[in-house]
Scaffold this motif. Structure first.
Motif, PDB file in Angstrom:
ATOM      1  N   PHE A  80       0.815  -1.209   0.000  1.00  0.00           N
ATOM      2  CA  PHE A  80       0.000   0.000   0.000  1.00  0.00           C
ATOM      3  C   PHE A  80       0.853   1.265   0.000  1.00  0.00           C
ATOM      4  O   PHE A  80       0.357   2.319   0.359  1.00  0.00           O
ATOM      5  CB  PHE A  80      -0.961  -0.018   1.191  1.00  0.00           C
TER       6      PHE A  80
ATOM      7  N   GLU B 152       4.449   2.608   1.422  1.00  0.00           N
ATOM      8  CA  GLU B 152       4.780   3.053   2.780  1.00  0.00           C
ATOM      9  C   GLU B 152       3.726   2.574   3.776  1.00  0.00           C
ATOM     10  O   GLU B 152       3.535   3.174   4.847  1.00  0.00           O
ATOM     11  CB  GLU B 152       4.967   4.567   2.857  1.00  0.00           C
ATOM     12  N   ALA B 153       3.064   1.505   3.399  1.00  0.00           N
ATOM     13  CA  ALA B 153       2.032   0.903   4.247  1.00  0.00           C
ATOM     14  C   ALA B 153       1.727  -0.484   3.687  1.00  0.00           C
ATOM     15  O   ALA B 153       2.112  -0.819   2.567  1.00  0.00           O
ATOM     16  CB  ALA B 153       0.775   1.759   4.255  1.00  0.00           C
TER      17      ALA B 153
ATOM     18  N   LYS C  72      -1.656  -3.488   3.604  1.00  0.00           N
ATOM     19  CA  LYS C  72      -3.058  -3.807   3.894  1.00  0.00           C
ATOM     20  C   LYS C  72      -3.113  -5.252   4.357  1.00  0.00           C
ATOM     21  O   LYS C  72      -2.547  -6.141   3.719  1.00  0.00           O
ATOM     22  CB  LYS C  72      -3.939  -3.622   2.662  1.00  0.00           C
TER      23      LYS C  72
ATOM     24  N   VAL D 191      -5.019  -1.122   7.669  1.00  0.00           N
ATOM     25  CA  VAL D 191      -3.873  -0.488   7.017  1.00  0.00           C
ATOM     26  C   VAL D 191      -2.849  -0.097   8.078  1.00  0.00           C
ATOM     27  O   VAL D 191      -3.141   0.695   8.988  1.00  0.00           O
ATOM     28  CB  VAL D 191      -4.299   0.755   6.211  1.00  0.00           C
ATOM     29  N   ASP D 192      -1.647  -0.669   7.960  1.00  0.00           N
ATOM     30  CA  ASP D 192      -0.530  -0.301   8.831  1.00  0.00           C
ATOM     31  C   ASP D 192       0.347   0.667   8.054  1.00  0.00           C
ATOM     32  O   ASP D 192       1.030   0.288   7.094  1.00  0.00           O
ATOM     33  CB  ASP D 192       0.257  -1.543   9.236  1.00  0.00           C
ATOM     34  N   SER D 193       0.341   1.930   8.452  1.00  0.00           N
ATOM     35  CA  SER D 193       1.028   2.971   7.696  1.00  0.00           C
ATOM     36  C   SER D 193       2.268   3.466   8.434  1.00  0.00           C
ATOM     37  O   SER D 193       2.617   2.952   9.498  1.00  0.00           O
ATOM     38  CB  SER D 193       0.067   4.131   7.426  1.00  0.00           C
TER      39      SER D 193
ATOM     40  N   ASP E 177     -12.251   2.764   1.104  1.00  0.00           N
ATOM     41  CA  ASP E 177     -11.897   1.367   1.402  1.00  0.00           C
ATOM     42  C   ASP E 177     -12.588   0.373   0.480  1.00  0.00           C
ATOM     43  O   ASP E 177     -12.925  -0.742   0.881  1.00  0.00           O
ATOM     44  CB  ASP E 177     -12.205   1.014   2.858  1.00  0.00           C
TER      45      ASP E 177
ATOM     46  N   THR F  27      -3.597   5.008  -2.504  1.00  0.00           N
ATOM     47  CA  THR F  27      -2.764   4.226  -1.596  1.00  0.00           C
ATOM     48  C   THR F  27      -2.536   5.052  -0.349  1.00  0.00           C
ATOM     49  O   THR F  27      -3.118   6.133  -0.183  1.00  0.00           O
ATOM     50  CB  THR F  27      -1.413   3.869  -2.239  1.00  0.00           C
ATOM     51  N   ASN F  28      -1.672   4.560   0.517  1.00  0.00           N
ATOM     52  CA  ASN F  28      -1.331   5.301   1.722  1.00  0.00           C
ATOM     53  C   ASN F  28      -0.732   6.668   1.411  1.00  0.00           C
ATOM     54  O   ASN F  28      -0.876   7.606   2.191  1.00  0.00           O
ATOM     55  CB  ASN F  28      -0.343   4.469   2.545  1.00  0.00           C
ATOM     56  N   LYS F  29      -0.071   6.789   0.253  1.00  0.00           N
ATOM     57  CA  LYS F  29       0.674   8.026  -0.059  1.00  0.00           C
ATOM     58  C   LYS F  29       0.118   8.808  -1.232  1.00  0.00           C
ATOM     59  O   LYS F  29       0.370  10.000  -1.353  1.00  0.00           O
ATOM     60  CB  LYS F  29       2.127   7.671  -0.382  1.00  0.00           C
TER      61      LYS F  29
END
Length: 622
Positions: free
Chosen positions: A35, A37-38, A40, A96-98, A183, A208-210
């Motif tokens: 994801f 810099e993260a 899912k 999501v781990d960011s 999501d 995405t995360n970024k």
């Protein structure tokens, strides 16, 4: 097991639970995806543990433990980045781990635990996030229904999620301009509740995360308590593939994928039309107009349950037919001619939107609006007593119109005329639906040429396409064509239909058994007396239709001066010096003249030949 034994088991379990505890199973269906810099993460939480009918361990939560350098071995060996206490909260919607660094490998432990804080620490995995370049998604279809809109899309960016932004009145101008749904990972997406009869505009973004992609193209839809489709036919345009457009404000306005048959393989592509409300259903219909059972659409020799059907059984007390009007929908439609008479707008809906919308095809001999109407799966045959629509019968040809009508009506069990030959209103509706679905007036090129080659010397029989599905076609001009579950709807044999007359150069029509259409006579007759006049037909008999007369009661040939690649691409013969009972579809040797609107207005009701006949229709009592 005795009471004492049961109590002993319970006591032992209680002691075990209170001392050491039972552990849960590890999570299942775990996915870890990039994801940017993260990551899912999705998973399915374990069920509670039951032993001998007693609950031994109760799931309380699942922690996600992250660590760099090596896999975590316990819930304290690393950083607990997430604690889920709602079972299966991330079965489909990812956690999501960011805040990660691209290129670094991270190890994750997904550890469920019980209400006694007993952890299962066996499931570990690792992932290395990388940069993702996001591309705008593509909205492929939008379908409006009662208080809802369904968006179908394709994602052009693997591992991204989607967000849909929508608003009333105007298109969203940014990813925050409107109501936002985030999501999204699966298509289609149902958006509800919405307000009926209001236009909503939708745009999709991949993210995405970024990063966030550029927007998709904007689409619009108006939720309604009914479904309505429309097409406009521009008779000024000569290219068959450019003559039809979809007006705005209808459920097919945003359709971009017309229906067609691959004429090399025979495979039908529904395009955007697979779930259209007007699609009929194959059935065995009893003489009294009730359905005995439905057929397997891909093999009519079988019932829906896979057992043998009666399509070849001439002893069956009924006929193989196509049932129209599914899911409680009555088919209301109308034709609005252009002001200059050079085109029309055809509208079909599940509700009577105005007084001009009529359920023509559902009107029975008593003037009732029946729930269903029926068209033939097969060309007419005879069992010696009545006309049949059955596989394997001999084509009933070389008879007069009156003989055909008498044999068709012999299916009726009472004085009420449910059964007849095919009728003008059904021919008009089906021809219009075929054009609308394919977005072309060249039905041969879109669905199949039918049996029409000049080298053919005879007709093929019924049932040759029993295993071909709802639609099938070929370019070989010998194998036939199948549309809406009906074999050889054009080509092979001319089909005489009631309600369509060329009376000495004036086309006259009748839409229903009664007088709802403005006619002044009940029933169908041989000469058009009391029918509604549509106008004259002129040009070169035996040529191609270049212009139609457009009327609220249909579209009929007006000028015959086209070609096999222009305008309607279908042929028309006429004799304006006598009264003619119409045949449609064309025959086995008529070449490219055959097609949905082919009209033979050149034969009296008394004419009989081996290349012409009729087929059944049924409009049951309510």
């Amino acid at each position: 097991m005795s009471y004492a034994e049961s109590q002993y088991v319970i006591d032992e379990l209680t002691t075990k639970i209170n001392s050491t505890g039972w552990r849960l199973q590890p999570p299942t269906n775990v996915t870890v995806t990039n994801f940017d810099e993260a990551v899912k993460i999705t998973w399915t939480d374990p069920e509670d543990v039951t032993v001998s009918g007693a609950i031994a361990a109760v799931w309380k939560g699942t922690v996600v433990v992250r660590k760099v350098g090596s896999a975590p071995t316990s819930q304290t060996d690393g950083e607990v980045v997430y604690n889920s206490t709602t079972r299966n909260a991330h079965q489909t919607i990812p956690y999501v781990d960011s805040g990660l660094t691209n290129g670094t490998t991270y190890y994750y432990g997904i550890f469920p635990y019980t209400d006694l804080m007993q952890y299962n620490t066996t499931y570990v995995t690792s992932f290395t996030p990388t940069a993702i370049q996001v591309i705008a998604p593509v909205i492929t279809n939008v379908k409006a229904e009662d208080q809802s809109v369904t968006i179908t899309f394709t994602s052009e960016t693997p591992d991204s999620l989607l967000k849909i932004v929508y608003k009333q009145g105007s298109a969203p101008t940014s990813e925050t301009d409107g109501t936002i749904i985030t999501d999204i990972s699966e298509s289609p997406v149902l958006i509800t509740p919405l307000t009926n009869d209001q236009t909503y505009y939708f745009v999709a973004y991949a993210y995405t995360n970024k990063r966030v992609s550029p927007p998709s193209e904007v689409v619009s839809a108006m939720p309604r308590a009914y479904i309505a489709y429309a097409m406009h036919i521009n008779g000024r345009e000569s290219n068959p593939d450019n003559m039809i457009t979809y007006p705005s404000g209808y459920d097919n306005s945003n359709f971009t994928n017309p229906a067609s048959v691959n004429l090399s393989t025979g495979v039908f592509n529904w395009g955007d039309w697979e779930n259209a409300f007007f699609i009929p259903r194959s059935c065995m219909l009893n003489y009294d107009g009730t359905v005995a059972y439905y057929l397997n659409e891909n093999d009519e020799t079988k019932k829906e349950d896979g057992t043998a059907s009666d399509v070849t059984n001439m002893s069956f007390a009924g006929n193989a037919m196509m049932e129209w009007g599914q899911n409680g929908y009555i088919l209301y439609w109308k034709i609005v001619p252009d002001a200059d008479g050079m085109g029309e707008t055809f509208i079909i809906a599940t509700a009577q939107l105005d007084d001009d919308m009529k359920p023509w095809n559902h009107i029975n001999c008593k003037g009732q609006v029946a729930d269903h109407f029926y068209t033939p799966k097969y060309f007419g045959s005879s069992d010696g007593t009545r006309m049949r629509s059955m596989s394997g019968g001999a084509n009933y040809v070389n008879n007069t119109a009156q003989s055909e009508l008498n044999l068709a009506k012999a299916n009726n069990q009472t004085a009420d005329e449910l059964w007849n030959t095919e009728v003008y209103a059904d021919w008009q509706l089906i021809s219009h639906l075929l054009m609308m679905m394919s977005k072309s007036t060249n039905t041969q090129a879109k669905y199949g040429y039918g049996r029409c080659s000049s080298s053919n010397s005879s007709a093929i029989g019924q049932g040759t396409m029993n295993k071909k599905g709802m639609f099938w076609g070929s370019s070989d001009q010998t194998s036939g064509v199948k549309v809406f579950g009906m074999e050889n709807w054009w080509g092979n044999l001319w089909r005489r239909i009631a309600g369509y007359i060329n009376a000495n150069g004036t086309i006259k029509v009748k839409m229903a058994y009664g007088r709802q259409d403005g006619s002044t006579t009940d029933k169908y007759n041989m000469d058009g007396t009391g029918y509604v006049s549509m106008g004259a037909v002129a040009g070169s008999s035996g040529g191609y239709i270049s212009a139609m007369t457009y009327n609220q009661l249909g579209a009929v040939p007006k000028t015959i001066s086209g070609s096999d690649s222009t305008y309607f691409t279908d042929g028309c013969y006429f004799n304006n010096s006598q009264n003619n009972y119409a045949f449609v579809g064309g025959g086995w040797g008529d070449g490219l003249l055959v097609g949905a609107f082919y009209s033979f207005l050149n034969a009296a009701a008394s004419s009989a030949s081996s290349n012409r006949g009729a087929a059944l229709s049924c409009k049951p009592l309510k």
